[in-house]
Scaffold this motif. Sequence first.
Motif, PDB file in Angstrom:
ATOM      1  N   GLN A 133       0.822  -1.197   0.000  1.00  0.00           N
ATOM      2  CA  GLN A 133       0.000   0.000   0.000  1.00  0.00           C
ATOM      3  C   GLN A 133       0.864   1.257   0.000  1.00  0.00           C
ATOM      4  O   GLN A 133       0.618   2.201  -0.751  1.00  0.00           O
ATOM      5  CB  GLN A 133      -0.934  -0.001   1.210  1.00  0.00           C
ATOM      6  N   VAL A 134       1.882   1.259   0.844  1.00  0.00           N
ATOM      7  CA  VAL A 134       2.788   2.410   0.912  1.00  0.00           C
ATOM      8  C   VAL A 134       3.510   2.597  -0.419  1.00  0.00           C
ATOM      9  O   VAL A 134       3.673   3.721  -0.906  1.00  0.00           O
ATOM     10  CB  VAL A 134       3.800   2.238   2.064  1.00  0.00           C
ATOM     11  N   LEU A 135       3.929   1.493  -1.025  1.00  0.00           N
ATOM     12  CA  LEU A 135       4.623   1.558  -2.311  1.00  0.00           C
ATOM     13  C   LEU A 135       3.706   2.114  -3.393  1.00  0.00           C
ATOM     14  O   LEU A 135       4.123   2.937  -4.220  1.00  0.00           O
ATOM     15  CB  LEU A 135       5.117   0.162  -2.699  1.00  0.00           C
ATOM     16  N   ALA A 136       2.444   1.656  -3.378  1.00  0.00           N
ATOM     17  CA  ALA A 136       1.482   2.129  -4.377  1.00  0.00           C
ATOM     18  C   ALA A 136       1.249   3.631  -4.233  1.00  0.00           C
ATOM     19  O   ALA A 136       1.160   4.364  -5.226  1.00  0.00           O
ATOM     20  CB  ALA A 136       0.163   1.374  -4.230  1.00  0.00           C
ATOM     21  N   ILE A 137       1.163   4.102  -2.979  1.00  0.00           N
ATOM     22  CA  ILE A 137       0.972   5.533  -2.727  1.00  0.00           C
ATOM     23  C   ILE A 137       2.177   6.324  -3.214  1.00  0.00           C
ATOM     24  O   ILE A 137       2.043   7.378  -3.848  1.00  0.00           O
ATOM     25  CB  ILE A 137       0.720   5.787  -1.226  1.00  0.00           C
ATOM     26  N   ALA A 138       3.365   5.819  -2.916  1.00  0.00           N
ATOM     27  CA  ALA A 138       4.595   6.516  -3.307  1.00  0.00           C
ATOM     28  C   ALA A 138       4.728   6.634  -4.824  1.00  0.00           C
ATOM     29  O   ALA A 138       5.351   7.577  -5.330  1.00  0.00           O
ATOM     30  CB  ALA A 138       5.802   5.796  -2.727  1.00  0.00           C
ATOM     31  N   ARG A 139       4.157   5.694  -5.551  1.00  0.00           N
ATOM     32  CA  ARG A 139       4.279   5.684  -7.005  1.00  0.00           C
ATOM     33  C   ARG A 139       3.242   6.557  -7.707  1.00  0.00           C
ATOM     34  O   ARG A 139       3.325   6.770  -8.922  1.00  0.00           O
ATOM     35  CB  ARG A 139       4.154   4.244  -7.517  1.00  0.00           C
ATOM     36  N   LEU A 140       2.264   7.064  -6.956  1.00  0.00           N
ATOM     37  CA  LEU A 140       1.232   7.887  -7.575  1.00  0.00           C
ATOM     38  C   LEU A 140       1.825   9.198  -8.089  1.00  0.00           C
ATOM     39  O   LEU A 140       2.644   9.824  -7.420  1.00  0.00           O
ATOM     40  CB  LEU A 140       0.132   8.213  -6.560  1.00  0.00           C
ATOM     41  N   PRO A 141       1.415   9.625  -9.273  1.00  0.00           N
ATOM     42  CA  PRO A 141       1.857  10.937  -9.747  1.00  0.00           C
ATOM     43  C   PRO A 141       1.294  12.039  -8.849  1.00  0.00           C
ATOM     44  O   PRO A 141       0.180  11.922  -8.333  1.00  0.00           O
ATOM     45  CB  PRO A 141       1.274  11.023 -11.164  1.00  0.00           C
ATOM     46  N   VAL A 142       2.072  13.093  -8.664  1.00  0.00           N
ATOM     47  CA  VAL A 142       1.676  14.190  -7.772  1.00  0.00           C
ATOM     48  C   VAL A 142       1.067  15.318  -8.592  1.00  0.00           C
ATOM     49  O   VAL A 142       1.585  15.687  -9.656  1.00  0.00           O
ATOM     50  CB  VAL A 142       2.883  14.711  -6.970  1.00  0.00           C
ATOM     51  N   VAL A 143      -0.033  15.871  -8.101  1.00  0.00           N
ATOM     52  CA  VAL A 143      -0.685  17.001  -8.748  1.00  0.00           C
ATOM     53  C   VAL A 143      -0.943  18.074  -7.701  1.00  0.00           C
ATOM     54  O   VAL A 143      -1.218  17.769  -6.537  1.00  0.00           O
ATOM     55  CB  VAL A 143      -2.003  16.563  -9.427  1.00  0.00           C
ATOM     56  N   ARG A 144      -0.839  19.327  -8.112  1.00  0.00           N
ATOM     57  CA  ARG A 144      -1.054  20.445  -7.192  1.00  0.00           C
ATOM     58  C   ARG A 144      -2.400  21.095  -7.494  1.00  0.00           C
ATOM     59  O   ARG A 144      -2.614  21.619  -8.588  1.00  0.00           O
ATOM     60  CB  ARG A 144       0.090  21.454  -7.299  1.00  0.00           C
ATOM     61  N   LEU A 145      -3.282  21.033  -6.505  1.00  0.00           N
ATOM     62  CA  LEU A 145      -4.630  21.573  -6.648  1.00  0.00           C
ATOM     63  C   LEU A 145      -4.774  22.816  -5.786  1.00  0.00           C
ATOM     64  O   LEU A 145      -4.411  22.819  -4.613  1.00  0.00           O
ATOM     65  CB  LEU A 145      -5.666  20.529  -6.253  1.00  0.00           C
ATOM     66  N   GLN A 146      -5.313  23.875  -6.391  1.00  0.00           N
ATOM     67  CA  GLN A 146      -5.407  25.168  -5.725  1.00  0.00           C
ATOM     68  C   GLN A 146      -6.858  25.512  -5.384  1.00  0.00           C
ATOM     69  O   GLN A 146      -7.750  25.338  -6.204  1.00  0.00           O
ATOM     70  CB  GLN A 146      -4.839  26.263  -6.628  1.00  0.00           C
ATOM     71  N   PHE A 147      -7.051  26.003  -4.161  1.00  0.00           N
ATOM     72  CA  PHE A 147      -8.328  26.564  -3.739  1.00  0.00           C
ATOM     73  C   PHE A 147      -8.244  28.082  -3.830  1.00  0.00           C
ATOM     74  O   PHE A 147      -7.273  28.679  -3.351  1.00  0.00           O
ATOM     75  CB  PHE A 147      -8.644  26.166  -2.293  1.00  0.00           C
ATOM     76  N   HIS A 148      -9.256  28.705  -4.433  1.00  0.00           N
ATOM     77  CA  HIS A 148      -9.291  30.158  -4.571  1.00  0.00           C
ATOM     78  C   HIS A 148     -10.450  30.724  -3.741  1.00  0.00           C
ATOM     79  O   HIS A 148     -11.621  30.504  -4.069  1.00  0.00           O
ATOM     80  CB  HIS A 148      -9.451  30.547  -6.038  1.00  0.00           C
ATOM     81  N   LEU A 149     -10.119  31.447  -2.710  1.00  0.00           N
ATOM     82  CA  LEU A 149     -11.127  31.991  -1.802  1.00  0.00           C
ATOM     83  C   LEU A 149     -12.099  32.936  -2.498  1.00  0.00           C
ATOM     84  O   LEU A 149     -13.261  33.050  -2.084  1.00  0.00           O
ATOM     85  CB  LEU A 149     -10.442  32.721  -0.647  1.00  0.00           C
ATOM     86  N   VAL A 150     -11.645  33.596  -3.542  1.00  0.00           N
ATOM     87  CA  VAL A 150     -12.486  34.583  -4.213  1.00  0.00           C
ATOM     88  C   VAL A 150     -13.768  33.966  -4.766  1.00  0.00           C
ATOM     89  O   VAL A 150     -14.777  34.655  -4.941  1.00  0.00           O
ATOM     90  CB  VAL A 150     -11.689  35.287  -5.343  1.00  0.00           C
ATOM     91  N   LEU A 151     -13.762  32.670  -5.020  1.00  0.00           N
ATOM     92  CA  LEU A 151     -14.937  32.012  -5.606  1.00  0.00           C
ATOM     93  C   LEU A 151     -16.112  31.940  -4.633  1.00  0.00           C
ATOM     94  O   LEU A 151     -17.273  32.006  -5.035  1.00  0.00           O
ATOM     95  CB  LEU A 151     -14.572  30.598  -6.081  1.00  0.00           C
ATOM     96  N   ASN A 152     -15.805  31.777  -3.360  1.00  0.00           N
ATOM     97  CA  ASN A 152     -16.834  31.686  -2.312  1.00  0.00           C
ATOM     98  C   ASN A 152     -16.099  31.463  -0.993  1.00  0.00           C
ATOM     99  O   ASN A 152     -15.890  30.309  -0.592  1.00  0.00           O
ATOM    100  CB  ASN A 152     -17.799  30.536  -2.597  1.00  0.00           C
TER     101      ASN A 152
END
Length: 231
Positions: A11-30
């Motif tokens: 499980q740890v190995l599978a998590i480590a192999r996942l591609p990383v993505v950066r997701l942004q929250f914008h307060l101005v939306l709500n």
Amino acid sequence: MPNKLSQLFNQVLAIARLPVVRLQFHLVLNPENVEKTYRYYTKRHPRYKLFQNKSVGAALVDLTRFPSSDDYAQVLKARKDVGRYVKRAKGKGYAVIEIDRNEFIDDIFEINTSVDIRQGRPMDPDYRNKKTSYHSEVNFKCYGVVNANGKLMGYGEVAFFGNFAAFNRVIGVRNNDGIMHLMVAEIIKRLIEARTYDYLMYDTYFGASPGLKAFKNMLGFKPYRAKYSIQ
């Protein structure tokens, strides 16, 4: 004990192999809703304590991969399983529209109570209480799939948080017409054409039933390890 340790290691190995993505929250939306959701997404995962709640195996479609919605449609056609479902739904006269849930109170209650068990779990009691009205946050939209007579057969609530959007709710009647495949595919196509968001999230892979994982795979969702920021 060895088997448990082996499973944990995998499980740890599978998590480590996942591609990383950066997701942004914008307060101005709500501001209130966005900040509240950010706190929920980034609290400690109930099982993987070292990770944030919605970071491990986030199910995402990378919308930027597709120059146009036609390119996404071609991908679906190449996947004969989902392409067949979408074609079937269109052939039966189903259409996807943006809806005001207050115009479909009875249909929504019928959908919510159409089955008692979904994904191997009893339906949340909230679904069994008929609402008399709905309030939508300003950063939310609701889409519905209607039959040829205009009856609502399924709906999906989408929240817009920053550089990504996320399904808040996806539910429909159970038939073999491909209505949910059509609805999710159409939402993805519209987001691609909007050119405003980089990703669409459909919760996470971990904890999802095999059937739901297969559904996500069909529509192009893949597991990532998400890192969140807010501004």
